[in-house]
Design a protein around this motif. Structure first.
Motif, PDB file in Angstrom:
ATOM      1  N   ALA A 159       0.818  -1.216   0.000  1.00 23.52           N
ATOM      2  CA  ALA A 159       0.000   0.000   0.000  1.00 23.52           C
ATOM      3  C   ALA A 159       0.849   1.262   0.000  1.00 23.52           C
ATOM      4  O   ALA A 159       0.543   2.235  -0.686  1.00 23.52           O
ATOM      5  CB  ALA A 159      -0.918  -0.006   1.205  1.00 23.52           C
ATOM      6  N   TRP A 160       1.937   1.255   0.822  1.00 19.34           N
ATOM      7  CA  TRP A 160       2.786   2.440   0.862  1.00 19.34           C
ATOM      8  C   TRP A 160       3.415   2.718  -0.502  1.00 19.34           C
ATOM      9  O   TRP A 160       3.574   3.862  -0.904  1.00 19.34           O
ATOM     10  CB  TRP A 160       3.901   2.275   1.902  1.00 19.34           C
ATOM     11  CG  TRP A 160       3.437   1.986   3.290  1.00 19.34           C
ATOM     12  CD1 TRP A 160       3.903   1.005   4.118  1.00 19.34           C
ATOM     13  CD2 TRP A 160       2.438   2.676   4.034  1.00 19.34           C
ATOM     14  NE1 TRP A 160       3.261   1.036   5.327  1.00 19.34           N
ATOM     15  CE2 TRP A 160       2.340   2.070   5.301  1.00 19.34           C
ATOM     16  CE3 TRP A 160       1.597   3.747   3.760  1.00 19.34           C
ATOM     17  CZ2 TRP A 160       1.470   2.485   6.290  1.00 19.34           C
ATOM     18  CZ3 TRP A 160       0.712   4.178   4.741  1.00 19.34           C
ATOM     19  CH2 TRP A 160       0.652   3.553   5.983  1.00 19.34           C
ATOM     20  N   LYS A 161       3.757   1.654  -1.203  1.00 19.96           N
ATOM     21  CA  LYS A 161       4.428   1.819  -2.493  1.00 19.96           C
ATOM     22  C   LYS A 161       3.454   2.305  -3.575  1.00 19.96           C
ATOM     23  O   LYS A 161       3.845   3.034  -4.492  1.00 19.96           O
ATOM     24  CB  LYS A 161       5.107   0.515  -2.875  1.00 19.96           C
ATOM     25  CG  LYS A 161       6.232   0.209  -1.883  1.00 19.96           C
ATOM     26  CD  LYS A 161       6.876  -1.126  -2.072  1.00 19.96           C
ATOM     27  CE  LYS A 161       7.942  -1.321  -0.964  1.00 19.96           C
ATOM     28  NZ  LYS A 161       8.631  -2.611  -1.072  1.00 19.96           N
ATOM     29  N   VAL A 162       2.197   1.933  -3.422  1.00 22.49           N
ATOM     30  CA  VAL A 162       1.187   2.482  -4.333  1.00 22.49           C
ATOM     31  C   VAL A 162       1.020   3.983  -4.086  1.00 22.49           C
ATOM     32  O   VAL A 162       0.962   4.781  -5.028  1.00 22.49           O
ATOM     33  CB  VAL A 162      -0.156   1.743  -4.166  1.00 22.49           C
ATOM     34  CG1 VAL A 162      -1.283   2.511  -4.857  1.00 22.49           C
ATOM     35  CG2 VAL A 162      -0.068   0.349  -4.745  1.00 22.49           C
ATOM     36  N   LEU A 163       0.960   4.351  -2.803  1.00 21.31           N
ATOM     37  CA  LEU A 163       0.869   5.781  -2.491  1.00 21.31           C
ATOM     38  C   LEU A 163       2.102   6.533  -2.974  1.00 21.31           C
ATOM     39  O   LEU A 163       2.007   7.660  -3.470  1.00 21.31           O
ATOM     40  CB  LEU A 163       0.697   5.991  -0.986  1.00 21.31           C
ATOM     41  CG  LEU A 163      -0.722   5.902  -0.429  1.00 21.31           C
ATOM     42  CD1 LEU A 163      -0.715   6.071   1.077  1.00 21.31           C
ATOM     43  CD2 LEU A 163      -1.627   6.939  -1.072  1.00 21.31           C
ATOM     44  N   LEU A 164       3.274   5.889  -2.849  1.00 24.31           N
ATOM     45  CA  LEU A 164       4.503   6.509  -3.336  1.00 24.31           C
ATOM     46  C   LEU A 164       4.411   6.738  -4.849  1.00 24.31           C
ATOM     47  O   LEU A 164       4.798   7.797  -5.365  1.00 24.31           O
ATOM     48  CB  LEU A 164       5.699   5.620  -3.001  1.00 24.31           C
ATOM     49  CG  LEU A 164       7.083   6.172  -3.353  1.00 24.31           C
ATOM     50  CD1 LEU A 164       7.367   7.462  -2.590  1.00 24.31           C
ATOM     51  CD2 LEU A 164       8.162   5.120  -3.080  1.00 24.31           C
ATOM     52  N   GLY A 165       3.871   5.758  -5.564  1.00 24.21           N
ATOM     53  CA  GLY A 165       3.659   5.922  -7.005  1.00 24.21           C
ATOM     54  C   GLY A 165       2.721   7.071  -7.313  1.00 24.21           C
ATOM     55  O   GLY A 165       2.935   7.849  -8.243  1.00 24.21           O
ATOM     56  N   ASP A 166       1.669   7.218  -6.495  1.00 21.56           N
ATOM     57  CA  ASP A 166       0.727   8.325  -6.681  1.00 21.56           C
ATOM     58  C   ASP A 166       1.423   9.674  -6.514  1.00 21.56           C
ATOM     59  O   ASP A 166       1.142  10.634  -7.247  1.00 21.56           O
ATOM     60  CB  ASP A 166      -0.413   8.221  -5.672  1.00 21.56           C
ATOM     61  CG  ASP A 166      -1.325   7.038  -5.935  1.00 21.56           C
ATOM     62  OD1 ASP A 166      -1.240   6.448  -7.023  1.00 21.56           O
ATOM     63  OD2 ASP A 166      -2.126   6.702  -5.038  1.00 21.56           O
ATOM     64  N   ALA A 167       2.328   9.736  -5.530  1.00 18.66           N
ATOM     65  CA  ALA A 167       3.057  10.992  -5.299  1.00 18.66           C
ATOM     66  C   ALA A 167       3.916  11.339  -6.506  1.00 18.66           C
ATOM     67  O   ALA A 167       3.981  12.501  -6.944  1.00 18.66           O
ATOM     68  CB  ALA A 167       3.921  10.871  -4.046  1.00 18.66           C
ATOM     69  N   TYR A 168       4.583  10.339  -7.056  1.00 16.38           N
ATOM     70  CA  TYR A 168       5.409  10.587  -8.240  1.00 16.38           C
ATOM     71  C   TYR A 168       4.551  10.980  -9.446  1.00 16.38           C
ATOM     72  O   TYR A 168       4.951  11.829 -10.260  1.00 16.38           O
ATOM     73  CB  TYR A 168       6.258   9.362  -8.566  1.00 16.38           C
ATOM     74  CG  TYR A 168       7.505   9.256  -7.704  1.00 16.38           C
ATOM     75  CD1 TYR A 168       8.479  10.249  -7.730  1.00 16.38           C
ATOM     76  CD2 TYR A 168       7.707   8.165  -6.860  1.00 16.38           C
ATOM     77  CE1 TYR A 168       9.616  10.175  -6.944  1.00 16.38           C
ATOM     78  CE2 TYR A 168       8.852   8.071  -6.068  1.00 16.38           C
ATOM     79  CZ  TYR A 168       9.797   9.082  -6.109  1.00 16.38           C
ATOM     80  OH  TYR A 168      10.919   9.007  -5.342  1.00 16.38           O
ATOM     81  N   ARG A 169       3.390  10.386  -9.559  1.00 18.58           N
ATOM     82  CA  ARG A 169       2.499  10.768 -10.662  1.00 18.58           C
ATOM     83  C   ARG A 169       2.040  12.217 -10.519  1.00 18.58           C
ATOM     84  O   ARG A 169       1.874  12.922 -11.515  1.00 18.58           O
ATOM     85  CB  ARG A 169       1.278   9.853 -10.725  1.00 18.58           C
ATOM     86  CG  ARG A 169       1.562   8.492 -11.361  1.00 18.58           C
ATOM     87  CD  ARG A 169       0.302   7.701 -11.551  1.00 18.58           C
ATOM     88  NE  ARG A 169      -0.557   8.331 -12.540  1.00 18.58           N
ATOM     89  CZ  ARG A 169      -1.859   8.098 -12.645  1.00 18.58           C
ATOM     90  NH1 ARG A 169      -2.460   7.299 -11.801  1.00 18.58           N
ATOM     91  NH2 ARG A 169      -2.569   8.698 -13.577  1.00 18.58           N
ATOM     92  N   LYS A 170       1.844  12.639  -9.281  1.00 19.13           N
ATOM     93  CA  LYS A 170       1.454  14.040  -9.046  1.00 19.13           C
ATOM     94  C   LYS A 170       2.559  14.972  -9.526  1.00 19.13           C
ATOM     95  O   LYS A 170       2.301  16.103  -9.954  1.00 19.13           O
ATOM     96  CB  LYS A 170       1.179  14.255  -7.560  1.00 19.13           C
ATOM     97  CG  LYS A 170       0.524  15.594  -7.222  1.00 19.13           C
ATOM     98  CD  LYS A 170       0.234  15.676  -5.736  1.00 19.13           C
ATOM     99  CE  LYS A 170      -0.453  16.997  -5.373  1.00 19.13           C
ATOM    100  NZ  LYS A 170      -1.857  17.036  -5.801  1.00 19.13           N
ATOM    101  N   LEU A 171       3.820  14.482  -9.489  1.00 18.62           N
ATOM    102  CA  LEU A 171       4.964  15.261  -9.970  1.00 18.62           C
ATOM    103  C   LEU A 171       5.230  15.025 -11.459  1.00 18.62           C
ATOM    104  O   LEU A 171       6.237  15.477 -11.999  1.00 18.62           O
ATOM    105  CB  LEU A 171       6.216  14.880  -9.171  1.00 18.62           C
ATOM    106  CG  LEU A 171       6.201  15.257  -7.682  1.00 18.62           C
ATOM    107  CD1 LEU A 171       7.410  14.643  -6.978  1.00 18.62           C
ATOM    108  CD2 LEU A 171       6.209  16.773  -7.517  1.00 18.62           C
ATOM    109  N   ASN A 172       4.325  14.281 -12.114  1.00 20.38           N
ATOM    110  CA  ASN A 172       4.464  13.949 -13.543  1.00 20.38           C
ATOM    111  C   ASN A 172       5.716  13.129 -13.823  1.00 20.38           C
ATOM    112  O   ASN A 172       6.297  13.215 -14.900  1.00 20.38           O
ATOM    113  CB  ASN A 172       4.470  15.226 -14.407  1.00 20.38           C
ATOM    114  CG  ASN A 172       3.159  15.974 -14.333  1.00 20.38           C
ATOM    115  OD1 ASN A 172       2.090  15.370 -14.413  1.00 20.38           O
ATOM    116  ND2 ASN A 172       3.230  17.284 -14.142  1.00 20.38           N
ATOM    117  N   ASN A 173       6.107  12.332 -12.850  1.00 13.24           N
ATOM    118  CA  ASN A 173       7.262  11.451 -13.018  1.00 13.24           C
ATOM    119  C   ASN A 173       6.743  10.028 -13.190  1.00 13.24           C
ATOM    120  O   ASN A 173       6.691   9.228 -12.249  1.00 13.24           O
ATOM    121  CB  ASN A 173       8.185  11.553 -11.802  1.00 13.24           C
ATOM    122  CG  ASN A 173       9.504  10.823 -12.010  1.00 13.24           C
ATOM    123  OD1 ASN A 173       9.596   9.922 -12.843  1.00 13.24           O
ATOM    124  ND2 ASN A 173      10.515  11.207 -11.269  1.00 13.24           N
TER     125      ASN A 173
END
Length: 540
Positions: A159-173
């Motif tokens: 779950a944490w890694k999915v949220l981490l992915g969401d954070a990177y997507r918010k940065l367009n990475n």
């Protein structure tokens, strides 16, 4: 302080086995985006155990997922005073404030929760990170720093890694986001949310082969995971309507009733050409939801009435759509439809022009833009506004590799009818340069020059009429041969007689008229007059 072991996030909660069955059920519902059901379950828990902070947090996040931060905040104020200092309650209250744009108050509460837990509670860390990720202007970099700490304490929780992915997507990475989602799947290959999120990355890249693959993987991993089912429905909505209906019905069984599903059904009925049913469903929505309804339903009604050939009702609903929709949400097609409806109204032709011009102003696709220019030219022609027709035909023709010789001709003719003979000469000059074997360009170029030189002093039309004769003589089967040859020879004869005073040459040209049209009374009459003049001149 009692250690909180609940891991809260939309994806975390679906995978956590909790002792309290009802709380696990609530988290499961939240994970599957059944927010209304989750809210009911959390309320049920809190009615029995009002001092359960993880339930207050779950309820808050459910409300926020449905864009109801005020309701979340008001509900939190009803919590017992004994839990107001609990870190998860502080996170919940901070999240409700953050989503009301009260960033300072939210930050104070988040910091208090972090301080109380010494930044060692993965649930507090992750929940604050989630709020910053989901808040429209949240600090994704700060969320990443919090999640990095959460992962260090709970390394194998996907779950944490999915949220981490969401954070990177918010940065367009997208690269780092993809990596994080893949790491989540390494921890749990059946973690549907991770497959779904990878699918969303490929969706933004417009790669249907890959996004369909991952949405299907998510559904295979968890058949109850409605978000993936909905994306498959959306894809088939545009590609396979019967399958879209099937997926829609499946989605209904795995999601909470909502106005969105009612919108979807209305859309499907329209797409399936069940226009009367679409109209009925749309009117039911208007009656039930009134001002809370999305304005696009009025547009759907307009399109449905267009299909049922009721342009009056279609225009009425489009007017309502324009009144209710934000200007920033209006697209070129909206203005195009209004233009078409006004064009069919006898006394509203000017309105049609205004709307199609607005459509053209919004359109970025060059092909569609050229089509708008063509429509504007057609409307102007219908209004006998030839100057405007010429303007729009010029825009349509210039740079358009799909424009034809007919379009070039119509551009020139519009200038001629608008009495812009100079421009007409230029356009027909382009025509004869591009289509030298065709007589049309020469004929209208000659007439344009004749209009520019009405008293024939400069002889502007003479070389063009001579070229017209040359081209016509190469194809005597041309339907315009006789008419245009007579006109050309007669013009040359008039020029010789009136400007050059060469009556013999004028007679020769009139005799050529008779070769083409032996019964031409005008030619015979002018020959007689000219020969008489020649005889009179000779006797002096």
């Amino acid at each position: 302080m009692k250690k909180i072991i609940l891991l809260f996030s939309p994806f975390i909660l679906g995978s956590i086995a909790l002792k309290a069955q009802s709380l696990e059920t609530a988290h499961h519902l939240y994970y599957h985006e059944r927010y209304n059901s989750a809210e009911n379950e959390y309320h049920s828990i809190l009615n029995q155990q009002p001092e359960k902070p993880e339930a207050w947090l779950g309820l808050t996040m459910s409300y926020l997922a449905e864009a109801m931060p005020i309701k979340a905040y008001d509900t939190l104020l009803k919590a017992p005073s004994t839990i107001r200092e609990e870190p998860l309650y502080q996170v919940a209250l901070g999240s409700a404030l953050l989503f009301q744009d009260k960033k300072t108050e939210a930050s104070q509460l988040f910091n208090a929760a972090l301080k109380e837990t010494k930044e060692k509670d993965e649930t507090v860390l992750g929940s604050i990170a989630q709020s910053y990720i989901e808040y429209k202007t949240g600090d994704a970099n700060y969320a990443i720093s919090l999640l990095t700490k959460a992962i260090k304490r709970d390394k194998h929780n996907p779950a944490w890694k999915v949220l981490l992915g969401d954070a990177y997507r918010k940065l367009n990475n997208g690269t780092e986001a993809y990596k994080a989602y893949k790491e989540a799947l390494d921890e749990d290959e059946n973690y549907a949310a991770a497959d779904y999120k990878i699918g969303e990355i490929f969706l933004t890249q417009k790669n249907p082969e890959l996004y369909l693959e991952y949405f299907n993987k998510a559904l295979a991993a968890d058949p109850e995971y409605a978000p993936a089912l909905y994306q498959l429905y959306v894809y088939n909505f545009y590609h396979d309507v019967p399958k879209a209906f099937q997926l829609y019905n499946q989605y209904l069984t795995k999601s909470d009733p909502s106005i969105r599903t009612q919108y979807d059904l209305t859309d499907l009925l329209y797409l399936n050409k069940e226009y009367d049913k679409a109209i009925q469903k749309a009117n039911d929505l208007i009656a039930k939801h009134g001002t809370d309804l999305e304005p696009r339903i009025y547009k759907l009604l307009a399109y449905s009435y267009v299909e049922t050939k009721d342009s009056s009702k279609a225009l009425d609903y489009m007017k309502q759509y324009f009144e209710k929709e934000e200007d920033s949400n209006l697209i070129a097609k909206d203005f195009e439809l209004m233009a078409g409806l006004y064009a069919n109204t006898t006394d509203k032709k000017d309105s049609a022009i205004v709307f199609i011009q607005k459509a053209a102003g919004l359109m970025k696709d060059s092909t569609a833009l050229f089509n708008y220019y063509k429509k504007l030219a057609g409307i102007a022609k219908g209004n006998k506004d030839y100057a405007s027709e010429a303007k729009w035909m010029e825009k349509y023709y210039t740079g358009n590799d799909k424009a034809t010789n007919v379009d070039l001709f119509n551009w020139g003719l519009a200038n001629y009818l608008a009495q812009d003979f100079q421009m007409a000469d230029s356009v027909f000059g382009m025509y004869v340069a591009k289509y030298p074997e065709q007589s049309f360009g020469y004929y209208w170029q000659a007439r344009s020059n004749a209009s520019l030189d009405k008293d024939m002093k400069e002889g502007l039309a003479i070389p063009v009429y001579k070229k017209l004769i040359e081209v016509l003589q190469s194809d005597t089967t041309n339907s315009n041969y006789k008419k245009w040859m007579v006109e050309a020879y007669a013009y040359l004869a008039a020029y010789e007689a009136n400007t050059q005073k060469d009556y013999n040459e004028a007679v020769d040209y009139f005799e050529k008229v008779l070769e083409v049209d032996p019964d031409n009374a005008d030619a015979k009459r002018y020959i007689a007059i000219l020969e008489k003049n020649n005889s009179t001149e000779g006797s002096k």
